[in-house]
Design an enzyme around this catalytic site. Structure first.
Site, PDB file in Angstrom:
ATOM      1  CB  ILE A 147      -0.950  -0.009   1.221  1.00 54.61           C
ATOM      2  CG1 ILE A 147      -1.734  -1.333   1.273  1.00 54.61           C
ATOM      3  CG2 ILE A 147      -1.881   1.193   1.169  1.00 54.61           C
ATOM      4  CD1 ILE A 147      -2.519  -1.660   0.010  1.00 54.61           C
ATOM      5  CD  GLU A 148       4.728   1.441  -3.136  1.00 54.17           C
ATOM      6  OE1 GLU A 148       5.223   2.443  -3.664  1.00 54.17           O
ATOM      7  OE2 GLU A 148       5.098   0.278  -3.399  1.00 54.17           O
TER       8      GLU A 148
END
Length: 293
Positions: A147-148
């Site tokens: 998750i960026e």
């Protein structure tokens, strides 16, 4: 059954357990010019392969898989990967679906949204049932959280729902892994990791100057490595070639001679994660570090 046969079998099992204890995880799927999944697993260099990425999900969106030039999921073209996944698994390689990535449209709007996404992942990629499984009938080994983008909200709930889905219903263990940034706690994944539900965490020690390797300086990385992460095993996430990331590439001799001997002392040491298969082919990085890892 002879004694020699028994001893040989015990030795073989011991070797398998040793190889699983630490190894190399790699991301595959974001460059159509990289080796096939079959070839990736047949190399014998990887214990985990993360299929990258499911980069659209949540907020009532129809989830979308993106495997770049490998296949087109919109026309059901990625089911061709299913036999390769099964071959990889027979070779002992764990195949994960990585959700998120650096480009895409994803977030979780509520606890219910997280529950819905968990149901989708279970039915379409894990041990559940669906008539529209993008990768065919192959049952993946778990979900990787990369998750960026967006918000940190409800990823802890997603992890809990996935674990609850698998309890008592899975024929095999469902793994949860994650790829946070090395300044810890990670802005987006810190809360999720604090659940303690993740088996492996491959921390991204690149594109993060405060805690990555810089020329002639391994101290920042070594000091960051000791930060407590609530996971069974921690992997050192690295670019497989200088061009694979903006910064943080570690020359082979520095990794094998100065860094791995230190981090291997940790009881949580799991190995190395590389971005990505395409860049690894250009550099031969995994082949060069495998024995040390």
């Amino acid at each position: 059954m002879t004694i020699n046969f028994i001893l040989s079998s015990v030795l073989f099992l011991a070797l398998i357990q040793t190889s699983i204890a630490s190894g190399i995880a790699i991301y595959w799927g974001q460059n159509g010019n990289e080796a096939t999944l079959n070839d990736t697993c047949a190399s014998g260099r990887h214990t985990y392969v993360n299929l990258a990425f499911l980069n659209k999900f949540g907020n009532n969106q129809i989830p979308e898989l993106n495997l770049a030039g490998h296949c087109n999921p919109s026309i059901n073209g990625c089911t061709i990967v299913s036999p390769e996944i099964k071959i990889c698994q027979k070779l002992g390689v764990k195949i994960m679906l990585s959700i998120g990535g650096g480009k895409g449209n994803y977030s979780l709007a509520s606890k219910k949204d997280a529950k819905d996404v968990a149901r989708y992942l279970w039915n379409n990629y894990l041990g559940g049932r669906s008539t529209s499984r993008p990768l065919g009938n192959a049952v993946l080994d778990g979900i990787d959280f990369d998750i960026e983008l967006g918000s940190s909200l409800y990823y802890d709930d997603l992890a809990k729902f996935l674990k609850n889905k698998s309890k008592g219903r899975a024929k095999k263990k469902v793994y949860l892994t994650a790829a946070p940034q090395c300044p810890f706690p990670d802005r987006l994944l810190g809360t999720a990791l604090n659940t303690g539900l993740f088996d492996n965490v491959w921390v991204q020690f690149y594109n993060n100057p405060p805690c990555q390797y810089t020329t002639n300086n391994t101290d920042n990385l070594k000091n960051s490595w000791t930060t407590l992460v609530n996971a069974r095993k921690i992997f050192l996430g690295l670019p497989a070639a200088p061009q694979a990331a903006g910064s943080g590439f570690i020359p082979v001799d520095v990794l094998t001679g100065e860094i791995i001997p230190v981090i291997k002392k940790s009881r949580k040491y799991g190995g190395v994660m590389l971005w990505s298969k395409f860049w690894d082919e250009q550099s031969g990085y995994s082949a060069s570090v495998l024995k040390s890892v």
